[in-house]
Design a protein around this motif. Structure first.
Motif, short mmCIF file in Angstrom:
data_model
loop_
_atom_site.label_atom_id
_atom_site.label_comp_id
_atom_site.label_asym_id
_atom_site.label_seq_id
_atom_site.Cartn_x
_atom_site.Cartn_y
_atom_site.Cartn_z
N UNK A 49 0.82 -1.22 0.00
CA UNK A 49 0.00 0.00 0.00
C UNK A 49 0.85 1.25 0.00
N UNK A 50 1.85 1.34 0.86
CA UNK A 50 2.63 2.58 0.93
C UNK A 50 3.29 2.90 -0.40
N UNK A 51 3.93 1.94 -1.01
CA UNK A 51 4.61 2.17 -2.30
C UNK A 51 3.61 2.50 -3.40
N UNK A 52 2.48 1.82 -3.42
CA UNK A 52 1.46 2.11 -4.44
C UNK A 52 0.85 3.49 -4.25
N UNK A 79 -10.82 8.33 -3.38
CA UNK A 79 -9.91 7.18 -3.40
C UNK A 79 -10.72 5.89 -3.32
N UNK A 80 -10.22 4.90 -4.01
CA UNK A 80 -10.85 3.58 -4.05
C UNK A 80 -9.85 2.57 -3.49
N UNK A 81 -10.29 1.77 -2.52
CA UNK A 81 -9.41 0.86 -1.79
C UNK A 81 -9.96 -0.56 -1.80
N UNK A 82 -9.08 -1.53 -2.06
CA UNK A 82 -9.52 -2.92 -1.99
C UNK A 82 -9.56 -3.43 -0.55
N UNK A 83 -8.89 -2.75 0.39
CA UNK A 83 -8.97 -3.07 1.82
C UNK A 83 -9.09 -1.75 2.58
N UNK A 84 -10.26 -1.16 2.51
CA UNK A 84 -10.48 0.19 3.04
C UNK A 84 -10.05 0.31 4.50
N UNK A 85 -10.51 -0.57 5.34
CA UNK A 85 -10.20 -0.45 6.76
C UNK A 85 -8.75 -0.83 7.07
N UNK A 86 -8.26 -1.87 6.47
CA UNK A 86 -6.92 -2.34 6.79
C UNK A 86 -5.80 -1.42 6.31
N UNK A 87 -6.00 -0.80 5.16
CA UNK A 87 -4.94 0.02 4.58
C UNK A 87 -5.05 1.50 4.91
N UNK A 108 -13.51 8.27 0.52
CA UNK A 108 -12.81 7.00 0.38
C UNK A 108 -13.85 5.90 0.22
N UNK A 109 -13.66 5.06 -0.79
CA UNK A 109 -14.64 4.03 -1.12
C UNK A 109 -13.96 2.67 -1.12
N UNK A 110 -14.55 1.69 -0.46
CA UNK A 110 -14.07 0.32 -0.51
C UNK A 110 -14.65 -0.38 -1.73
N UNK A 111 -13.79 -1.07 -2.46
CA UNK A 111 -14.22 -1.78 -3.67
C UNK A 111 -13.66 -3.20 -3.65
N UNK A 112 -14.32 -4.15 -4.31
CA UNK A 112 -13.83 -5.53 -4.31
C UNK A 112 -12.59 -5.73 -5.19
N UNK A 118 -3.22 -6.89 -8.50
CA UNK A 118 -2.18 -6.37 -7.60
C UNK A 118 -2.44 -4.93 -7.16
N UNK A 119 -3.34 -4.24 -7.81
CA UNK A 119 -3.60 -2.83 -7.51
C UNK A 119 -4.47 -2.72 -6.26
N UNK A 120 -3.99 -1.94 -5.28
CA UNK A 120 -4.65 -1.81 -3.98
C UNK A 120 -5.43 -0.51 -3.82
N UNK A 121 -5.04 0.53 -4.57
CA UNK A 121 -5.67 1.84 -4.40
C UNK A 121 -5.68 2.58 -5.73
#
Length: 146
Positions: A49-52, A79-87, A108-112, A118-121
């Motif tokens: 996540x940090x690098x992306x 922003x769109x996140x595959x792990x909204x809470x975790x990241x 910020x939106x959580x998405x599947x 490999x894309x997280x955000x």
């Protein structure tokens, strides 16, 4: 006003292949397409996540500069996140390193899933050229006094 398409450097290949611009500018308004943590030269996603997030914000900055704006001119951040809470803690630190004052509105939106597994955000912004003037940066809350 005419619509200006913004496709800096190596992103022209994406425009040609996938038929979308990295940004569209009309007057002083700029709509930046979703930027992800993929190196625009190698087309490889960064790891973690940090690098992306850093690479995605670097890509946003590159597109905004090509359109005649800066990160300070961002009015809206989505922003769109595959792990909204975790990241979110890691993403928040990176965001705050790039957007250091006069914070824009943010959703910020959580998405599947995103474009690649490999894309997280993904980061999308709307900017207004010249709106990031630091002349009134001392007062962050511009709402009327009660």
């Amino acid at each position: 006003m005419k619509r200006q398409l913004v496709n800096p450097g190596p992103t022209q290949a994406l425009y040609d292949a996938l038929h979308f611009s990295q940004a569209t500018r009309v007057g002083d308004m700029i709509w930046v397409s979703g930027q992800v943590g993929i190196d625009p030269i190698t087309m490889k996603p960064a790891v973690g996540m940090e690098a992306q997030a850093r690479l995605a914000f670097d890509n946003v900055r590159t597109v905004l500069e090509a359109a005649g704006a800066s990160l300070d001119d961002i009015a809206e951040l989505t922003t769109y996140h595959t792990d909204l809470r975790g990241d979110m803690p890691v993403f928040g630190r990176v965001k705050d390193a790039f957007l250091t004052e006069r914070y824009p509105s943010w959703t910020a939106v959580g998405v599947p899933q995103l474009a690649l597994p490999e894309v997280l955000v993904e980061i999308r912004v709307v900017a207004v050229v010249g709106s990031g003037s630091r002349a009134d940066s001392g007062r962050r809350d511009r709402s009327p006094a009660r």
